[in-house]
Design an enzyme around this catalytic site. Structure first.
Site, PDB file in Angstrom:
ATOM      1  N   CYS A  10       0.784  -1.251  -0.311  1.00 36.55           N
ATOM      2  CA  CYS A  10      -0.369   0.396  -0.371  1.00 36.55           C
ATOM      3  C   CYS A  10       0.964   1.144  -0.114  1.00 36.55           C
ATOM      4  O   CYS A  10       2.216   0.456  -0.311  1.00 36.55           O
ATOM      5  CB  CYS A  10      -0.729   0.088   1.183  1.00 36.55           C
ATOM      6  SG  CYS A  10      -0.141   0.022   2.666  1.00 36.55           S
ATOM      7  N   ASN A  13       2.365   1.158   4.628  1.00 34.17           N
ATOM      8  CA  ASN A  13       3.092  -0.126   4.736  1.00 34.17           C
ATOM      9  C   ASN A  13       2.109  -0.255   6.514  1.00 34.17           C
ATOM     10  O   ASN A  13       3.172  -0.640   7.253  1.00 34.17           O
ATOM     11  CB  ASN A  13       4.295  -0.644   4.905  1.00 34.17           C
ATOM     12  CG  ASN A  13       4.570  -1.666   5.438  1.00 34.17           C
ATOM     13  OD1 ASN A  13       5.581  -1.949   6.084  1.00 34.17           O
ATOM     14  ND2 ASN A  13       4.090  -2.720   5.045  1.00 34.17           N
ATOM     15  N   CYS A  15      -1.371   0.822   7.666  1.00 40.40           N
ATOM     16  CA  CYS A  15      -2.856   0.575   7.458  1.00 40.40           C
ATOM     17  C   CYS A  15      -3.396  -0.644   6.801  1.00 40.40           C
ATOM     18  O   CYS A  15      -3.651  -1.387   7.385  1.00 40.40           O
ATOM     19  CB  CYS A  15      -3.743   1.548   6.671  1.00 40.40           C
ATOM     20  SG  CYS A  15      -3.154   2.952   8.188  1.00 40.40           S
ATOM     21  N   ARG A  16      -2.988  -0.202   5.766  1.00 41.06           N
ATOM     22  CA  ARG A  16      -4.299  -1.972   4.529  1.00 41.06           C
ATOM     23  C   ARG A  16      -3.304  -2.759   4.381  1.00 41.06           C
ATOM     24  O   ARG A  16      -3.311  -3.677   4.920  1.00 41.06           O
ATOM     25  CB  ARG A  16      -4.432  -0.866   3.686  1.00 41.06           C
ATOM     26  CG  ARG A  16      -5.454  -0.334   3.469  1.00 41.06           C
ATOM     27  CD  ARG A  16      -5.836   0.484   1.859  1.00 41.06           C
ATOM     28  NE  ARG A  16      -4.631   2.004   1.855  1.00 41.06           N
ATOM     29  CZ  ARG A  16      -4.478   2.522   1.240  1.00 41.06           C
ATOM     30  NH1 ARG A  16      -5.419   2.283  -0.065  1.00 41.06           N
ATOM     31  NH2 ARG A  16      -3.215   3.140   0.889  1.00 41.06           N
ATOM     32  N   SER A  17      -1.668  -2.590   3.832  1.00 38.97           N
ATOM     33  CA  SER A  17      -0.892  -3.755   3.649  1.00 38.97           C
ATOM     34  C   SER A  17      -0.860  -4.605   4.835  1.00 38.97           C
ATOM     35  O   SER A  17      -0.426  -6.221   4.572  1.00 38.97           O
ATOM     36  CB  SER A  17       0.189  -3.235   2.721  1.00 38.97           C
ATOM     37  OG  SER A  17       1.167  -2.418   3.895  1.00 38.97           O
ATOM     38  N   ASP A 125      -8.679   3.912   1.381  1.00 39.27           N
ATOM     39  CA  ASP A 125      -7.287   4.366   2.508  1.00 39.27           C
ATOM     40  C   ASP A 125      -8.485   4.916   3.524  1.00 39.27           C
ATOM     41  O   ASP A 125      -8.641   5.610   3.883  1.00 39.27           O
ATOM     42  CB  ASP A 125      -6.685   5.315   1.705  1.00 39.27           C
ATOM     43  CG  ASP A 125      -5.758   5.656   2.454  1.00 39.27           C
ATOM     44  OD1 ASP A 125      -5.424   5.227   3.964  1.00 39.27           O
ATOM     45  OD2 ASP A 125      -5.162   6.524   2.562  1.00 39.27           O
TER      46      ASP A 125
HETATM   47  P1  4NP Z   1      -2.102   3.043   3.870  1.00 44.13           P
HETATM   48  O1  4NP Z   1      -2.386   4.302   5.159  1.00 44.13           O
HETATM   49  O2  4NP Z   1      -1.275   3.085   3.206  1.00 44.13           O
HETATM   50  O3  4NP Z   1      -3.068   1.812   4.055  1.00 44.13           O
HETATM   51  O4  4NP Z   1      -0.340   2.346   5.339  1.00 44.13           O
HETATM   52  C1  4NP Z   1      -2.341   5.580   4.598  1.00 44.13           C
HETATM   53  C2  4NP Z   1      -0.798   5.564   6.036  1.00 44.13           C
HETATM   54  C3  4NP Z   1      -0.301   6.782   5.796  1.00 44.13           C
HETATM   55  C4  4NP Z   1      -0.857   8.106   5.104  1.00 44.13           C
HETATM   56  C5  4NP Z   1      -1.157   7.738   3.741  1.00 44.13           C
HETATM   57  C6  4NP Z   1      -2.727   6.214   4.206  1.00 44.13           C
HETATM   58  N1  4NP Z   1      -0.263   9.708   5.281  1.00 44.13           N
HETATM   59  O5  4NP Z   1      -0.375  10.124   4.478  1.00 44.13           O
HETATM   60  O6  4NP Z   1       0.160   9.236   6.418  1.00 44.13           O
END
Ligand code: 4NP
Length: 157
Positions: A10, A13, A15-17, A125
């Site tokens: 993602c 790394n 939240c989702r992955s 997201d």
């Molecule tokens: P992820 O979520 O891609 O699912 O881990 C996010 C984590 C951090 C951010 C955006 C999405 N950020 O903008 O910091």
């Protein structure tokens, strides 16, 4: 015996992955499939950090402890070390295609393309939303994780 090595990617790394990795691990264990799993981000913002506490809680609700996962950024070697790389959303898929080495051996795909009724769909997201978004993330990644395990477990014909 062929051992699948599956990487989920993602943006951050956190939240989702990590949830996708956890769900895949759970389904692989349940099915007795011997596979490796890992996750990474296309961005480096959160390298070395634990998953978002909302992801840790969502995984715990589903019986999996991901508190000790540590965020990392994808690198070129990943395109050779892993047999499959799944992007959590279209933007990550686009970014992965841009850095994929020409002789890359990993198969690169959008995660929800493993589900016929969710072809082309991104895992939303949940970072800027509420806790409910993380439950929705789990639904998506768990359904896809099961589909991947089923596909990898099918006899080669
Ligand atoms: P992820 O979520 O891609 O699912 O881990 C996010 C984590 C951090 C951010 C955006 C999405 N950020 O903008 O910091």
């Amino acid at each position: 015996m062929f051992k699948p090595r599956v990487l989920f990617v993602c943006l951050g790394n956190i939240c989702r992955s990590p949830l996708a990795e956890a769900a895949f691990r759970k389904h692989a264990a349940d099915a007795g499939l011997d596979a490796e799993a890992d996750s990474a981000g296309t961005a480096a913002y959160h390298v070395g950090k634990s998953p978002d506490p909302r992801s840790v809680r969502e995984a715990a609700k589903n019986g999996i402890d991901i508190a000790r996962y540590s965020a990392r950024q994808i690198d070129e070697d990943d395109f050779f070390r892993f047999t499959h790389i799944f992007a959590l959303d279209q933007s990550n898929l686009h970014d992965l295609r841009a850095i994929q080495p020409v002789n890359s051996t990993a198969e690169l795909a959008l995660l929800l393309d493993t589900l016929p009724h969710k072809m082309g769909v991104s895992v939303a997201d949940p970072y800027y939303g509420d806790e409910e978004g993380f439950a929705e993330t789990w639904q998506d990644v768990s359904e896809a994780g099961l589909a991947i395990v089923t596909q990898l477990s099918a006899p080669i014909g």
